[in-house]
Write a protein that holds these residues in place. Structure first.
Motif, PDB file in Angstrom:
ATOM      1  N   ILE A  12     -48.928  45.667  29.105  1.00  0.00           N
ATOM      2  CA  ILE A  12     -47.497  45.955  29.055  1.00  0.00           C
ATOM      3  C   ILE A  12     -46.674  44.669  29.142  1.00  0.00           C
ATOM      4  O   ILE A  12     -45.616  44.551  28.516  1.00  0.00           O
ATOM      5  N   ILE A  13     -47.162  43.674  29.876  1.00  0.00           N
ATOM      6  CA  ILE A  13     -46.381  42.466  30.147  1.00  0.00           C
ATOM      7  C   ILE A  13     -46.800  41.273  29.295  1.00  0.00           C
ATOM      8  O   ILE A  13     -45.963  40.611  28.674  1.00  0.00           O
ATOM      9  N   VAL A  14     -48.083  40.969  29.246  1.00  0.00           N
ATOM     10  CA  VAL A  14     -48.548  39.685  28.712  1.00  0.00           C
ATOM     11  C   VAL A  14     -48.227  39.478  27.231  1.00  0.00           C
ATOM     12  O   VAL A  14     -47.732  38.399  26.867  1.00  0.00           O
ATOM     13  N   PRO A  15     -48.492  40.428  26.317  1.00  0.00           N
ATOM     14  CA  PRO A  15     -48.177  40.159  24.905  1.00  0.00           C
ATOM     15  C   PRO A  15     -46.712  39.794  24.663  1.00  0.00           C
ATOM     16  O   PRO A  15     -46.417  38.879  23.893  1.00  0.00           O
ATOM     17  N   LYS A  16     -45.792  40.525  25.304  1.00  0.00           N
ATOM     18  CA  LYS A  16     -44.368  40.204  25.151  1.00  0.00           C
ATOM     19  C   LYS A  16     -44.052  38.841  25.749  1.00  0.00           C
ATOM     20  O   LYS A  16     -43.257  38.076  25.187  1.00  0.00           O
ATOM     21  N   MET A  17     -44.678  38.518  26.887  1.00  0.00           N
ATOM     22  CA  MET A  17     -44.446  37.218  27.508  1.00  0.00           C
ATOM     23  C   MET A  17     -44.940  36.087  26.609  1.00  0.00           C
ATOM     24  O   MET A  17     -44.276  35.060  26.455  1.00  0.00           O
ATOM     25  N   LEU A  18     -46.102  36.267  25.982  1.00  0.00           N
ATOM     26  CA  LEU A  18     -46.638  35.251  25.074  1.00  0.00           C
ATOM     27  C   LEU A  18     -45.731  35.076  23.869  1.00  0.00           C
ATOM     28  O   LEU A  18     -45.484  33.947  23.423  1.00  0.00           O
ATOM     29  N   THR A  19     -45.202  36.184  23.347  1.00  0.00           N
ATOM     30  CA  THR A  19     -44.279  36.112  22.208  1.00  0.00           C
ATOM     31  C   THR A  19     -43.018  35.350  22.588  1.00  0.00           C
ATOM     32  O   THR A  19     -42.535  34.506  21.812  1.00  0.00           O
ATOM     33  N   ASN A  20     -42.482  35.612  23.765  1.00  0.00           N
ATOM     34  CA  ASN A  20     -41.274  34.916  24.221  1.00  0.00           C
ATOM     35  C   ASN A  20     -41.525  33.428  24.406  1.00  0.00           C
ATOM     36  O   ASN A  20     -40.636  32.606  24.138  1.00  0.00           O
ATOM     37  N   ASN A  21     -42.714  33.066  24.898  1.00  0.00           N
ATOM     38  CA  ASN A  21     -43.005  31.656  25.178  1.00  0.00           C
ATOM     39  C   ASN A  21     -43.045  30.807  23.920  1.00  0.00           C
ATOM     40  O   ASN A  21     -42.686  29.628  23.947  1.00  0.00           O
ATOM     41  N   ILE A  22     -43.515  31.396  22.810  1.00  0.00           N
ATOM     42  CA  ILE A  22     -43.680  30.593  21.591  1.00  0.00           C
ATOM     43  C   ILE A  22     -42.579  30.858  20.562  1.00  0.00           C
ATOM     44  O   ILE A  22     -42.549  30.232  19.509  1.00  0.00           O
ATOM     45  N   SER A  23     -41.674  31.777  20.884  1.00  0.00           N
ATOM     46  CA  SER A  23     -40.604  32.126  19.943  1.00  0.00           C
ATOM     47  C   SER A  23     -39.257  31.628  20.466  1.00  0.00           C
ATOM     48  O   SER A  23     -39.028  31.545  21.677  1.00  0.00           O
ATOM     49  N   LYS A  24     -38.369  31.319  19.532  1.00  0.00           N
ATOM     50  CA  LYS A  24     -37.018  30.938  19.919  1.00  0.00           C
ATOM     51  C   LYS A  24     -36.195  32.149  20.330  1.00  0.00           C
ATOM     52  O   LYS A  24     -35.247  32.028  21.110  1.00  0.00           O
ATOM     53  N   ASP A  25     -36.530  33.292  19.771  1.00  0.00           N
ATOM     54  CA  ASP A  25     -35.828  34.531  20.112  1.00  0.00           C
ATOM     55  C   ASP A  25     -36.488  35.159  21.339  1.00  0.00           C
ATOM     56  O   ASP A  25     -37.564  35.739  21.250  1.00  0.00           O
ATOM     57  N   LYS A  26     -35.859  35.027  22.483  1.00  0.00           N
ATOM     58  CA  LYS A  26     -36.419  35.522  23.737  1.00  0.00           C
ATOM     59  C   LYS A  26     -35.750  36.819  24.197  1.00  0.00           C
ATOM     60  O   LYS A  26     -35.845  37.194  25.349  1.00  0.00           O
ATOM     61  N   ALA A  27     -35.067  37.476  23.269  1.00  0.00           N
ATOM     62  CA  ALA A  27     -34.311  38.675  23.628  1.00  0.00           C
ATOM     63  C   ALA A  27     -35.211  39.907  23.663  1.00  0.00           C
ATOM     64  O   ALA A  27     -36.203  40.006  22.936  1.00  0.00           O
ATOM     65  N   SER A  80     -34.410  44.247  24.138  1.00  0.00           N
ATOM     66  CA  SER A  80     -33.341  45.232  24.244  1.00  0.00           C
ATOM     67  C   SER A  80     -33.305  45.857  25.638  1.00  0.00           C
ATOM     68  O   SER A  80     -34.302  45.837  26.377  1.00  0.00           O
ATOM     69  N   PHE A  81     -32.142  46.411  25.969  1.00  0.00           N
ATOM     70  CA  PHE A  81     -31.990  47.058  27.269  1.00  0.00           C
ATOM     71  C   PHE A  81     -32.984  48.212  27.408  1.00  0.00           C
ATOM     72  O   PHE A  81     -33.625  48.368  28.452  1.00  0.00           O
ATOM     73  N   LEU A  82     -33.137  49.004  26.350  1.00  0.00           N
ATOM     74  CA  LEU A  82     -34.094  50.112  26.381  1.00  0.00           C
ATOM     75  C   LEU A  82     -35.521  49.600  26.530  1.00  0.00           C
ATOM     76  O   LEU A  82     -36.318  50.150  27.291  1.00  0.00           O
ATOM     77  N   GLY A  83     -35.827  48.515  25.797  1.00  0.00           N
ATOM     78  CA  GLY A  83     -37.162  47.918  25.910  1.00  0.00           C
ATOM     79  C   GLY A  83     -37.448  47.435  27.317  1.00  0.00           C
ATOM     80  O   GLY A  83     -38.568  47.585  27.826  1.00  0.00           O
ATOM     81  N   CYS A  84     -36.439  46.849  27.961  1.00  0.00           N
ATOM     82  CA  CYS A  84     -36.585  46.401  29.347  1.00  0.00           C
ATOM     83  C   CYS A  84     -36.914  47.560  30.271  1.00  0.00           C
ATOM     84  O   CYS A  84     -37.805  47.470  31.120  1.00  0.00           O
ATOM     85  N   MET A  85     -36.166  48.639  30.118  1.00  0.00           N
ATOM     86  CA  MET A  85     -36.351  49.779  31.001  1.00  0.00           C
ATOM     87  C   MET A  85     -37.721  50.444  30.802  1.00  0.00           C
ATOM     88  O   MET A  85     -38.384  50.834  31.766  1.00  0.00           O
ATOM     89  N   VAL A  86     -38.140  50.550  29.545  1.00  0.00           N
ATOM     90  CA  VAL A  86     -39.459  51.133  29.271  1.00  0.00           C
ATOM     91  C   VAL A  86     -40.558  50.254  29.841  1.00  0.00           C
ATOM     92  O   VAL A  86     -41.512  50.739  30.472  1.00  0.00           O
ATOM     93  N   GLN A  87     -40.440  48.937  29.634  1.00  0.00           N
ATOM     94  CA  GLN A  87     -41.431  48.008  30.170  1.00  0.00           C
ATOM     95  C   GLN A  87     -41.490  48.084  31.686  1.00  0.00           C
ATOM     96  O   GLN A  87     -42.593  48.148  32.274  1.00  0.00           O
ATOM     97  N   PHE A  88     -40.333  48.111  32.319  1.00  0.00           N
ATOM     98  CA  PHE A  88     -40.285  48.163  33.778  1.00  0.00           C
ATOM     99  C   PHE A  88     -40.864  49.472  34.309  1.00  0.00           C
ATOM    100  O   PHE A  88     -41.619  49.485  35.291  1.00  0.00           O
ATOM    101  N   TYR A  89     -40.553  50.586  33.651  1.00  0.00           N
ATOM    102  CA  TYR A  89     -41.048  51.891  34.101  1.00  0.00           C
ATOM    103  C   TYR A  89     -42.570  51.967  33.998  1.00  0.00           C
ATOM    104  O   TYR A  89     -43.256  52.379  34.950  1.00  0.00           O
ATOM    105  N   LEU A  90     -43.115  51.583  32.855  1.00  0.00           N
ATOM    106  CA  LEU A  90     -44.565  51.658  32.657  1.00  0.00           C
ATOM    107  C   LEU A  90     -45.306  50.699  33.580  1.00  0.00           C
ATOM    108  O   LEU A  90     -46.353  51.036  34.148  1.00  0.00           O
ATOM    109  N   PHE A  91     -44.755  49.500  33.748  1.00  0.00           N
ATOM    110  CA  PHE A  91     -45.380  48.521  34.633  1.00  0.00           C
ATOM    111  C   PHE A  91     -45.394  49.036  36.067  1.00  0.00           C
ATOM    112  O   PHE A  91     -46.424  48.975  36.755  1.00  0.00           O
ATOM    113  N   GLY A  92     -44.248  49.565  36.526  1.00  0.00           N
ATOM    114  CA  GLY A  92     -44.175  50.091  37.887  1.00  0.00           C
ATOM    115  C   GLY A  92     -45.131  51.248  38.105  1.00  0.00           C
ATOM    116  O   GLY A  92     -45.781  51.340  39.152  1.00  0.00           O
TER     117      GLY A  92
END
Length: 316
Positions: A76-91, A93-105
């Motif tokens: 749930i966390i690592v693939p998105k984190m790896l994408t953010n680390n190597i990409s200039k676009d680190k955004a 979405s609000f919905l994506g944040c909430m879904v990620q946080f819910y599933l991780f929790g």
């Protein structure tokens, strides 16, 4: 809508671990390697338990779900984190944040409760070995694992409701690797003292209940082992549950450090390094802890791999 320096947000910017491009690439390669080991270790653990008939016991049934949860919350966390680390676009979405946080929790809370269930199972296996299969029936085991997922779903819903109550933020830039509640609360414009209290109460309640179950279980285990007359039986009993306390100390210790303290004490610069250990290293360590220190698991691995090695040697 603007409210002074505050506004509602439609997306968040996750800065990750480092702003230096060179360091970000290096860290991404390291995390990709660790994530690969995590995936292979946990999925391999599940496969070995499924194909090995001698591991079709209640203890390994719980271990299968532990490996599954480790694989899920790391994915749930690592693939998105790896994408953010190597990409200039680190955004994100609000919905994506909430879904990620819910599933991780949900995954993390499931693991917290599951570790307590496994401790109880170990205590029954050592203290009442003749009645173990009777007490820990398949029906009870399925019920306990279902309770783990159900409680985690409810607790995660509570946390997501707290996050959704925040109406405006000072900034949408989150100096963190993923969307977690503490950095979100630190950016809120409104008074979040009640939110903090609920987070602290729910997390502390989960930890206190599960730790009490774990300590009680191991107290019974220790008393039973000390009463054993033969050193060989003591050694076998210790080896049965030796790997489990290691996993508990590492995982629950990190949870207590991150969430069971006031939000005002958080230092995002320091805590985001701890979270990397939390969702990258711990899921990788659990398969190693349970396989390298478990005689049954090592025996099952030998039965799976040794015949294949002999076949290759004989025919090729």
């Amino acid at each position: 809508m603007e409210e002074g320096n505050c506004s509602t947000v439609s997306e968040f910017i996750l800065l990750g671990l480092s702003d230096l491009p060179e360091l970000s690439v290096f860290l991404s390669l390291v995390f990709l390697l660790l994530y690969g080991v995590t995936v292979m270790g946990n999925l391999g653990m599940i496969t070995v338990i499924r194909v090995s008939s001698q591991l079709h016991t209640l203890m390994y049934f719980s271990l299968t779900h532990l490996s599954f949860v480790d694989f899920c919350y790391s994915t749930i966390i690592v693939p998105k984190m790896l994408t953010n680390n190597i990409s200039k676009d680190k955004a994100i979405s609000f919905l994506g944040c909430m879904v990620q946080f819910y599933l991780f929790g949900m995954c993390v809370i499931t693991e917290v409760i599951l570790l307590a269930v496994m401790a109880y199972d170990h205590s029954v296996a050592i203290c009442c070995p003749l009645l173990h299969m009777v007490i820990m029936s398949q029906k009870l085991c399925l019920g306990l694992v279902s309770v783990c997922y159900l409680c985690a779903t409810v607790c995660s819903l509570i946390h997501i409701c707290i996050a959704l109550e925040i109406s405006s933020y000072r900034s949408n830039v989150v100096n963190y690797s993923f969307h977690d509640l503490p950095p979100l609360l630190s950016l809120a414009c409104s008074d979040v003292s009640m939110n903090e209290l609920v987070v602290y109460t729910v997390t502390s309640f989960n930890e206190i209940i599960t730790i009490m179950i774990i300590l009680t279980s191991y107290l019974f285990i220790l008393v039973t082992i000390l009463r054993m007359c033969y050193a060989e039986r003591r050694h076998k009993a210790f080896s049965t549950c030796a790997s489990h306390p290691t996993a508990i100390i590492v995982f629950d210790g990190t949870i207590l450090f991150l969430y069971c303290r006031p939000i005002s004490d958080y230092s995002l610069e320091n805590d985001k390094v701890v979270t990397v250990f939390y969702f990258v290293v711990i899921p990788m360590l659990n398969p190693l802890i349970y396989s390298l220190r478990n005689k049954d698991m090592k025996a099952a691995l030998r039965k799976i791999w040794v015949p294949r090695y002999l076949l290759r040697k004989c025919f090729f």
